[in-house]
Design a protein around this motif. Structure first.
Motif, mmCIF file in Angstrom:
data_model
loop_
_atom_site.group_PDB
_atom_site.id
_atom_site.type_symbol
_atom_site.label_atom_id
_atom_site.label_comp_id
_atom_site.label_asym_id
_atom_site.label_seq_id
_atom_site.Cartn_x
_atom_site.Cartn_y
_atom_site.Cartn_z
ATOM 1 N N PHE A 287 -4.049 -16.401 7.219
ATOM 2 C CA PHE A 287 -5.147 -16.368 8.181
ATOM 3 C C PHE A 287 -4.767 -17.097 9.469
ATOM 4 N N GLN A 288 -3.940 -18.142 9.364
ATOM 5 C CA GLN A 288 -3.541 -18.893 10.555
ATOM 6 C C GLN A 288 -2.623 -18.085 11.465
ATOM 7 N N GLU A 289 -2.029 -17.010 10.947
ATOM 8 C CA GLU A 289 -1.120 -16.182 11.746
ATOM 9 C C GLU A 289 -1.853 -15.148 12.610
ATOM 10 N N LEU A 290 -3.132 -14.955 12.365
ATOM 11 C CA LEU A 290 -3.882 -13.917 13.082
ATOM 12 C C LEU A 290 -4.373 -14.473 14.412
ATOM 13 N N GLN A 295 2.143 -10.036 17.198
ATOM 14 C CA GLN A 295 2.561 -8.732 16.709
ATOM 15 C C GLN A 295 2.520 -8.723 15.181
ATOM 16 N N VAL A 296 2.013 -7.616 14.602
ATOM 17 C CA VAL A 296 1.966 -7.458 13.155
ATOM 18 C C VAL A 296 2.427 -6.053 12.800
ATOM 19 N N SER A 497 2.047 -7.261 7.422
ATOM 20 C CA SER A 497 3.111 -8.267 7.340
ATOM 21 C C SER A 497 3.482 -8.699 8.749
ATOM 22 N N LEU A 498 4.231 -9.774 8.836
ATOM 23 C CA LEU A 498 4.723 -10.260 10.120
ATOM 24 C C LEU A 498 6.097 -9.658 10.396
ATOM 25 N N CYS A 505 4.093 -9.017 2.247
ATOM 26 C CA CYS A 505 2.858 -8.420 2.757
ATOM 27 C C CYS A 505 1.631 -9.172 2.240
ATOM 28 N N PHE A 506 0.595 -9.107 3.023
ATOM 29 C CA PHE A 506 -0.711 -9.621 2.615
ATOM 30 C C PHE A 506 -1.752 -8.579 2.997
ATOM 31 N N ALA A 507 -2.885 -8.602 2.285
ATOM 32 C CA ALA A 507 -3.934 -7.597 2.467
ATOM 33 C C ALA A 507 -5.081 -8.180 3.274
#
Length: 678
Positions: A287-290, A295-296, A497-498, A505-507
Motif C-alpha cells: 500500500f505504501q508503494e501506491l 509506474q506499475v 507488480s512494481l 505480484c500483489f492484488a
C-alpha cells in the motif's frame, strides 16, 4: 474548423450527443482561484490550449433582463413559468419558417403564424390575417416539398391545407398564451435562444433571455486528470475536432474502469495519477508503494475468491486478513469455544452433529428452565424446538426456543458393563437459547488441511497455521496462536507488480481503493513473461472489517432473556435495618478472616478435628517426637501465650474509635484468632 465563438455561446448550442469535442482556446488567458476548488488541481486556459470536452452537467440558468442589463441565476428546479415573446421580424417564405422552427406538435409547443396579404394556392384563396399552425412536412409525387398546416375557421372549425415551401408572402409569428417551465426552455434548442416574459407580469414585465451554465468535464492536452470548470468563463474557443481527430489525450481510469477493460488490454504499463488518500483499510507493505507518479505493471484482472479471517485479541490487539484461495500453507483445525447456547445454535446450524464439552459449572435455575451443567459433561447438539416455560402468577405459559442436546457423562471403568447405568448417563436436555455457558468443541482429527479443503466445508472455523506458504517471502499467518476463518466472498482483483520486481505480484481490491491510473505506452520490464509469485495474504484494518460487514452481512441478534419471576409477598425477604446490615457485614468479614487462617492445604477438604475433653482444656497439647530423632532430642519448651502484636492493637483501636452504635464482636474472637495465628 469551426467559427470563433464565446465559450458560453458554444456550449449553449452544443448537441451533447456529439461529444467528445476538441476545442482550441483562441483568445485570452483565464486564471481563477475558484477553479482550483472545483477540480482539486490547477486549471489555466491559455491561448492555443487544446481542450477535449467529454461531459456537461447543468449547474444553473443565467437570466438576463434585456432592458436593464441586470442578470441573476435561477436553479434548474425553478417552478415558475414564462411566456414566449413573438418576434417582430417577418418571414418571407414558408421554407424560411420551416428552416428556423421545429416541425410538428411537440412538448415545447408549435409554431403559429399569420400572413398579412392574401394568398392564392391553385384554385384556393387564403384570406389575409388567418392563423396557421405548422404541423408536418410532406413530399408530393412530383417531388415538390409541402408544409401541412392547420387553419382554424369560424365556430372553431379547423381544416388542413398544404402550402408549397416556395410560397412567398409576409408572415409573422403569433403571440401565444402558453407558459413554459425553465426545464422546457433549456431542453429545446429553439426556445433557449428566444425572449420571454414572466407570466405573472404579462405584457408589463421586462424581456428576459436565458442561458444555461454548465459544468464542463474535459481532458486537457498534456494533463493527466479530468478538469471541471464552468461554461461562463470569458474565453473564445474554436471547434477543431476534425483537424485533431488523431490527437491522443491521456485518459484517466478509476479502479472500476481498469477492471472493466477487456482481457487483451493486459499486461500493460500504467502510471498512478491520484494515489489513495489516507490508509483506512490496509496494513500491508504494497500500500505504501501506491504513490502519485509511480509506474506499475498491470498483469490481469479477474474475480477472486477471498476468505475473511481474524485472530483472537492478543498483545497486539486483533488482526484481520483477507486470504486468497491460492494460499499454500497447511492448517490444523482448533476447537472452537462458545460462551452461550445461542452460539452453539449458530455453529450447529452450519455444522450438524456438533459435539462440545462443558468447561464450567452452571447452576440450575428451575424458574427459567435452565438445567445444571457440570465440568466434563459431553453434549451433542440434536435440534432446536419451542418449549413451554413455567408461567407467571397468572398461570400463562410462555414459549421459549430451546436447543435439544444429548448429554453424556464420563463413567468409571467398573460401571462400563452396566447397561442400565450407561442408559442413565445418556439423556436429552433442553438448553434455552438465552442461557450462558462455557463450552469447547470436540474434535476427532489432527490432520493438516489446505485452505481450499477447509472453505469447502461450513464456516466459521478456528485453525492454526502449522506449515507456511513457501511462495511467500514472509508468511504473516505463520506463528499466530489462532486464526478464525469467518466467511468467503468474491472480489474483483487487479494483479499488479512494481517494475523493479515484476514477478512479485500483489492484488488490488477494486472496491476498496479510490485511485486513478492511466495506461502508458512504455515497454514491459521483461523480454519473456516471468513466473509470477502472488502475495496471497493481505492484512487489513479494523475499519475494513466493520465496513465489509456493513455492506454484505446482517448479524442476527440473540434471543432476549425472559423477565425474572416476581416472588409472592410471602416469599419477599424482610429488609434488615441499617444497624443490622452493618453488623452482619462485620460478622461476615471476621468469619471470612477466620476461614482464611486454615492450616496447610486442608481447607475445604476435611472436617475440623473434634474438641478435646473438658479435663484437658487447661493442659498444653502433648509433644510428638520428630521422625528420625530420639525423644530426648525432640523435647522443647511448650508454646506459651504471647502478647498481641502491634497490628492487632491498631485494628482493635480503629474499630473502637468508630462512630457505630453497635457492639463490635471482634473482641469475642480476638484471643482464639491470635492464638491460632501464632
Amino acid at each position: 474548423m469551426g467559427d470563433l465563438q464565446a465559450l458560453r455561446v458554444f456550449i449553449s448550442c452544443l448537441d451533447q450527443q456529439s461529444l467528445p469535442r476538441i476545442l482550441q482556446v483562441c483568445s485570452g488567458v483565464y486564471f481563477q482561484g475558484s477553479i482550483y476548488e472545483l477540480s482539486g488541481s490547477e486549471v489555466c486556459l491559455s491561448t492555443g490550449d487544446l481542450v477535449k470536452v467529454i461531459g456537461l452537467e447543468l449547474l444553473s440558468v443565467s437570466c438576463e433582463e434585456i432592458d436593464t442589463g441586470a442578470s441573476f441565476e435561477l436553479p434548474t428546479g425553478y417552478s415558475g413559468h414564462f411566456s414566449l415573446v413573438a418576434e417582430d421580424l417577418p418571414y418571407n417564405t414558408i421554407e424560411e419558417i420551416v428552416g428556423l422552427c421545429p416541425v410538428g406538435v411537440d412538448a415545447c409547443g408549435s409554431f403559429t403564424f399569420i400572413c398579412q396579404n392574401e394568398l392564392t394556392i391553385d384554385t384556393f384563396t387564403l384570406p389575409a390575417g388567418k392563423q396557421l399552425t405548422l404541423l408536418s412536412m410532406e413530399v408530393a409525387r412530383n417531388g415538390e416539398r409541402l408544409a401541412r398546416c392547420q387553419m382554424v375557421g369560424q365556430n372553431m372549425a379547423s381544416a388542413e391545407i398544404l402550402l408549397p415551401l416556395t410560397l412567398r408572402g409576409e408572415f409573422y409569428e403569433c403571440q401565444s398564451d402558453r407558459g413554459y417551465s425553465l426545464q422546457e426552455i433549456m431542453s429545446s434548442s429553439r426556445l433557449s435562444c428566444r425572449q420571454f416574459r414572466n407570466t405573472a407580469e404579462k405584457n408589463s414585465g421586462s424581456l428576459l433571455i436565458f442561458s444555461p451554465v454548465y459544468e464542463i468535464s474535459a481532458i486537457m492536452h498534456m494533463r493527466k486528470n479530468v478538469v471541471k470548470f464552468p461554461s461562463s468563463l470569458e474565453v473564445d474557443v474554436q471547434d477543431v475536432t476534425e483537424q485533431y481527430q488523431d490527437l491522443v489525450f491521456i485518459t484517466p481510469f478509476s479502479m472500476t474502469e481498469v477492471a472493466s477493460q477487456p482481457p487483451e488490454s493486459f499486461p500493460t504499463m500504467a502510471e498512478i495519477l491520484d494515489g489513495p488518500e489516507g490508509n483506512q483499510f490496509f496494513n500491508c507493505s504494497w500500500f505504501q508503494e501506491l504513490q502519485r507518479g509511480r509506474q506499475v505493471v498491470l498483469h490481469a484482472c479477474a474475480p477472486t475468491t477471498m476468505i475473511l479471517a481474524s485472530t483472537p485479541k492478543g498483545r497486539k490487539g486483533k488482526q484481520y486478513f483477507i486470504i486468497s484461495g491460492g494460499y499454500g500453507g497447511r492448517m490444523r483445525r482448533r476447537a472452537r469455544e462458545f460462551g452461550s447456547v445461542y452460539e452453539l445454535y449458530l455453529a450447529s446450524s452450519q455444522s450438524p452433529g456438533l459435539k462440545v464439552s462443558v468447561t464450567r459449572h452452571c447452576e440450575e435455575v428451575e424458574e427459567e428452565g435452565m438445567p445444571a451443567l457440570s465440568v466434563g459433561e459431553q453434549l451433542e447438539v440434536l435440534r432446536i424446538t419451542l418449549m413451554d416455560r413455567l408461567g407467571d402468577k397468572s398461570g400463562a405459559a410462555q414459549k421459549v426456543e430451546c436447543l435439544i442436546c444429548k448429554r453424556t457423562t464420563e463413567v468409571d471403568d467398573e460401571d462400563e458393563n452396566d447397561e442400565d447405568e450407561e442408559e442413565e448417563d445418556r439423556e436429552e436436555i433442553a438448553l434455552p437459547l438465552f442461557m450462558t455457558g462455557h463450552f469447547v468443541e470436540k474434535l476427532s482429527d489432527n490432520k493438516k488441511y489446505k485452505l481450499t479443503d477447509l472453505i469447502s466445508s461450513s464456516l466459521p472455523l478456528d485453525v492454526k497455521v502449522v506449515t507456511r506458504d513457501k511462495d511467500l517471502e514472509k508468511d504473516p499467518l505463520m506463528g499466530l496462536p489462532a486464526l478464525k476463518l469467518e466467511e468467503t466472498f468474491t472480489e474483483n482483483m487487479v494483479l499488479t507488480s512494481l517494475p523493479t520486481q515484476p514477478d512479485w505480484c500483489f492484488a488490488l481490491p477494486v472496491r476498496w481503493l479510490q485511485m486513478s491510473l492511466c495506461f502508458t505506452s512504455d515497454h514491459l520490464p521483461w523480454s519473456e513473461s516471468p513466473e509470477r509469485h502472488v502475495e496471497t495474504v493481505t492484512e487489513v484494518t479494523e475499519k475494513f472489517y466493520y465496513e465489509y460487514h456493513k455492506l454484505v452481512s446482517k448479524t442476527e441478534e440473540p434471543p432476549p432473556r425472559p423477565p425474572k419471576r416476581k416472588p409472592s409477598s410471602s416469599e419477599v425477604p424482610k429488609r434488615p435495618s441499617k444497624s443490622e446490615s452493618k453488623s452482619t457485614k462485620l460478622r461476615s468479614a471476621v468469619t471470612k478472616q477466620l476461614d482464611n487462617l486454615s492450616l496447610g492445604e486442608t481447607k475445604g477438604k476435611r472436617a475440623p478435628a473434634p474438641p478435646p475433653p473438658e479435663d484437658t482444656l487447661d493442659q498444653p497439647p502433648p509433644l510428638l517426637p520428630r521422625k528420625g530423632s530420639s525423644i530426648a532430642e525432640s523435647v522443647s519448651v511448650h508454646n506459651t501465650y504471647v502478647k498481641s502484636p502491634t497490628v492487632a492493637h491498631k485494628s482493635a483501636k480503629r474499630l473502637s474509635d468508630s462512630d457505630h452504635d453497635y457492639e463490635s464482636i471482634e473482641d469475642a474472637f480476638k484471643n482464639p484468632h491470635e492464638s491460632l495465628f501464632y
